[in-house]
Scaffold this motif. Structure first.
Motif: not given
Length: 396
Positions: A67, A72, A75, A92, A94-95, A246, A273
């Protein structure tokens, strides 16, 4: 010849139910689809603008594997505020949705033969991913305790091979919300037994009737080094198709996840994103409030209607957006008739006789349960539930 691992899992039960509903609709039937784990709502204006701005800027290239840094950072700030602890970008990832985050968790912490405790009924993907990682799902039945596991039952399931426990609150499919005592007990066990906790809180924004969602690391800070927190925007921003989730976890876990993700999907959708980042930066909470109001209205309507069921208790529905029906009594009463023998038959009959698509509890390890979503428009919900009630109340 297929790999042996393909025998370890079947297609998702929820996806299969959606497919059956679509097939019936494509055949020309009027179908009320109460299967989907999503909220029928328009996009957040901030998400829409963020996506369009990213496209207009020509943003179309790879990002960091886990990410963009700005997302991130946002988040990390969000998780820090949520848990009352300081989280950094190194913790963190991101997925591509929560499913990928959960799959990564299984792949980076499990060795072949490791056991993972899963309260049942469970979301269908939990055991499938554990099996794919070489682990062994160990189920703890929660039906007799309001769909929240008893601490003693979890303790009884722990062996020398236990590596982790999966906690999903509010739960899919049942809508149960874990209380403080239960979460503290699980955290204490994890610390004392050196277990990982996979904490899925994808429905955490939707709790009802005075219930409170508690992040486990906020209640038990000492459990943080062994807790993997999975979340996504699929539910909270009604973005199921955008696939932005995430993972919040210790740095060494995130490093392993980054390496794994670099060999699977690489970075999550770049436009998604930037769209989510725009919402996190600009959103004032009004969109989330509208979603909660929409679900609260669906829940009120549904519970009022379902109270007229003769042999099915009113569902818990404390969190999330599902009514989970306990069909035990009605199936007992029809056991000598060819009406229905388990939830699969009930779901088939509802689709055939009522034009309502529901998810059988067998997808969740419970042949006596039935999941109905109330994330759909109120008009469709009202018609669908009336049909369900009419059919089930007609069975003697």
């Amino acid at each position: 010849m297929l790999a042996q691992r393909t025998t370890l899992f079947n297609p998702s039960g929820t996806a299969a139910a959606r497919a059956a509903a679509k097939q019936a609709a494509d055949a020309g039937r009027e179908i009320i689809d109460l299967t989907a784990g999503e909220i029928w709502a328009d996009l957040s204006p901030d998400v829409r603008r963020g996506a369009i701005e990213a496209i207009d800027k020509g943003i179309n290239r790879y990002t960091d594997t886990i990410g963009i840094m700005e997302l991130r950072e946002a988040l990390a700030e969000k998780v820090s505020s949520h848990t009352g602890q300081n989280w950094t970008v190194d913790e963190i990832a991101v997925t591509s949705g929560a499913k990928q985050a959960l799959f990564h968790c299984a792949m980076v912490i499990l060795n072949p033969g490791d056991e993972v405790i899963i309260p049942a009924p469970y979301w269908t993907t939990f055991p499938a991913q554990i099996l794919l990682a070489g682990g062994v799902p160990i189920f703890v039945d929660t039906r007799a305790s309001g769909y929240v596991p008893r601490i003693d039952d979890i303790k009884a399931a722990i062996t020398d091979r236990t590596k982790a426990i999966v906690i999903n609150t509010p739960t899919n499919p049942t809508g149960a919300v874990y209380d403080v005592v239960t979460l503290m007990g699980i955290a204490e066990m994890a610390i004392n037994r050196n277990l990982w906790v996979i904490f899925d809180e994808c429905y955490g924004d939707f709790v009802h009737a005075g219930q409170v969602h508690h992040p486990i690391t906020a209640l038990a800070p000492k459990a943080r080094p062994r807790t993997l927190i999975v979340n996504a925007f699929s539910k909270s921003l009604a973005l199921t198709g955008w696939r932005i989730g995430y993972l919040s976890a210790p740095k060494q876990v995130i490093n392993a996840v980054k390496a794994l993700q670099s060999h699977t999907t690489s970075n999550p959708n770049v436009i998604g994103q930037h769209a989510v980042l725009a919402h996190l930066r600009r959103g004032d909470g009004s969109y989330e409030s509208r979603l909660r109001d929409q679900l609260a209205a669906g829940r009120r309507l549904g519970l009022a209607l379902l109270s007229s069921m003769k042999r099915v208790p009113i569902p818990v529905a404390d969190g999330g957006f599902y009514f989970y029906l306990n069909l035990t009594e009605i199936l007992k009463s029809t056991a000598k008739e060819p009406v229905a023998r388990n939830a699969d038959h009930v779901a088939d009959r509802l689709l055939r006789d009522a034009g309502v698509a529901a998810v059988s509890g067998t997808a969740f390890g419970d042949p006596m349960g039935l999941r109905l979503s109330y994330g759909v428009p109120l008009g469709a919900l009202e018609v669908g539930l009336h049909r369900v009630i009419d059919v089930l109340n007609s069975w003697e």
